[in-house]
Scaffold this active site. Structure first.
Site, PDB file in Angstrom:
ATOM      1  CG  ASP A 131      -1.960   0.560   1.064  1.00  0.00           C
ATOM      2  OD1 ASP A 131      -2.058   2.175   0.227  1.00  0.00           O
ATOM      3  OD2 ASP A 131      -3.499   0.234   1.711  1.00  0.00           O
ATOM      4  CG  ASP A 168      -9.624   1.805  -0.632  1.00  0.00           C
ATOM      5  OD1 ASP A 168      -8.979   1.822  -1.508  1.00  0.00           O
ATOM      6  OD2 ASP A 168      -9.630   1.830   0.341  1.00  0.00           O
TER       7      ASP A 168
HETATM    8  C1  GLA Z   1      -6.028   0.970   1.609  1.00  0.00           C
HETATM    9  C2  GLA Z   1      -6.131   0.363  -0.205  1.00  0.00           C
HETATM   10  C3  GLA Z   1      -6.691  -0.911   0.943  1.00  0.00           C
HETATM   11  C4  GLA Z   1      -6.648  -1.773   1.705  1.00  0.00           C
HETATM   12  C5  GLA Z   1      -6.833  -0.660   3.011  1.00  0.00           C
HETATM   13  C6  GLA Z   1      -6.428  -1.238   3.712  1.00  0.00           C
HETATM   14  O1  GLA Z   1      -6.944   2.062   1.533  1.00  0.00           O
HETATM   15  O2  GLA Z   1      -6.567   1.293  -0.920  1.00  0.00           O
HETATM   16  O3  GLA Z   1      -7.168  -2.045  -0.965  1.00  0.00           O
HETATM   17  O4  GLA Z   1      -6.170  -1.977   1.646  1.00  0.00           O
HETATM   18  O5  GLA Z   1      -6.147   0.668   2.446  1.00  0.00           O
HETATM   19  O6  GLA Z   1      -6.027  -0.366   5.240  1.00  0.00           O
END
Ligand code: GLA
Length: 379
Positions: free
Chosen positions: A127, A184
């Site tokens: 990430d 997301d």
């Molecule tokens: C980010 C990523 C998600 C998930 C969260 C976890 O937002 O894009 O897919 O992994 O972090 O905290």
């Protein structure tokens, strides 16, 4: 690491967020096998954020699995996943902390890669939150890319910087085998639709060894869980999402609670014809046939398949029924080619013959008609 087709699997984040533990993982592995997901091609079993203690071990500096969530450590979990013939995935972050504020791998990349290798990890989602001040993306991802290459175990590198910093222009320099290209996903039709449409101009940036990852699927969540937001997706809307992810060539990472999957959803996510398009060995670039159709709310996308067939999806993202018209010429068959198409509807199973030079059909709102087309001589 050579990765010829988009990775497929399951990830904890969409439904469970921080509510993960060994028991849940074991039950989900058992269900994964019982449902036949492994037989359908799903392989990676991934634990996302929130799996560790809040601080590293003061003596070894290693990340430590949460003692309450994973009392037997991660090796025990990895062993269980492997015993069931699956591959084990984990999560870390290029920043000093993860997005949910657990230790990140910044300046610990080589140590963490070795720790993951020791536990038997096969996949690492990486990430992009809480970066250090000098943390430029290509540099951060190359660090972990190298660390994984040197750690003594084959670990698929799954980059996740949400499509920022023109990621498609440099991600292949890092050794990543897939890269998140969007923010997301949330479990509603608008979110899946916006992701799918946003990727139409990016289809040339997805190919063997580095696939454009449109995020974990929300198919089957029905508003429950971490990215649920109490939405009301219909089966048609989930079919649009799954068909788009398949045809666009995204990795297919399921995100619903497997233990509560309905038979309808299971049928959709194990649809072998749709998965065959996603995994087609030619890995040809999908293309939008008529970019202007988008202004009318529908999107025709095609893709050449190995052996001479082609896939065609007529996506109606709008709130009204649409008449969709395609010229065979847009698929590479001008009238003089003397071909027409035998079209198998991959949802209903029905086969029809195209017109002599066109395809016409009505698509209901928030729906898709997706076909495998086989060229046949026109009499
Ligand atoms: C980010 C990523 C998600 C998930 C969260 C976890 O937002 O894009 O897919 O992994 O972090 O905290």
């Amino acid at each position: 690491m050579i990765v010829n087709t988009p990775p497929m699997g399951w990830n904890t984040w969409n439904t469970f967020g921080q509510n993960i533990n060994e028991q849940l993982i074991r039950e989900s592995v058992d269900t994964f096998i019982k449902l036949g997901l492994k037989d359908a091609g799903y392989q990676y079993f991934v634990i996302d954020d929130c799996w560790s203690e809040h601080e590293r071990d003061p003596q070894t500096d290693e990340i430590v699995p949460s003692k309450t969530k994973f009392p037997n450590g991660m090796k025990a979990v990895a062993d269980y996943v492997h015993e069931n013939g699956l591959k084990f995935g984990m999560y870390s972050c290029a920043g000093v902390r993860t997005c949910a504020n657990y230790p990140g791998s910044y300046n610990h990349e080589f140590l963490d890669a070795k720790t993951f290798a020791r536990w038997g990890v096969d996949f690492l989602k990486y990430d992009y939150c809480l970066r250090a001040i000098n943390g430029e993306a290509p540099y951060l991802y190359r660090r972990m890319g190298q660390a994984l290459r040197q750690c003594g175990r084959e670990i698929l590198f799954s980059a996740c910087n949400w499509g920022s910093e023109d990621v498609w222009s440099w991600i292949r320099t890092t050794g990543a085998s897939m890269y998140r290209s969007t923010g997301d996903i949330f479990d509603n039709f608008e979110s899946a639709k916006n992701i799918a449409i946003s990727q139409l101009p990016k289809m040339c940036y997805s190919a063997p060894n580095c696939f454009n990852d449109m995020d974990m699927l929300t198919v089957g969540m029905f508003g429950k869980g971490n990215v649920g937001r109490d939405s009301t997706n219909t089966i048609d809307e989930y079919t649009v999402q799954f068909a788009a992810w398949c045809l666009w060539g995204s990795p297919l990472m399921l995100g619903c609670d497997l233990r509560k999957m309905t038979p309808e959803i299971l049928k959709l996510v194990t649809n072998r014809d749709l998965i065959a398009i996603n995994q087609d060995p030619l890995v040809a670039q999908p293309y939008c046939l008529e970019p202007h159709a988008m202004s009318a709310g529908w999107v025709p996308v095609a893709r050449f398949l190995e052996g001479g067939d082609l896939a065609l999806g007529l996506f109606n993202f709008s709130d009204n029924p649409r008449e969709c018209s395609i010229l065979l010429e847009w698929l590479g068959f001008p009238y003089d080619s003397k071909y027409r198409l035998e079209m198998r509807d991959l949802i209903s199973g029905e086969t029809t013959l195209s017109g002599r030079d066109d395809i016409n059909g009505q698509v209901p709102p928030h729906s898709v008609r997706i076909f495998r087309c086989h060229p046949v001589p026109a009499c």
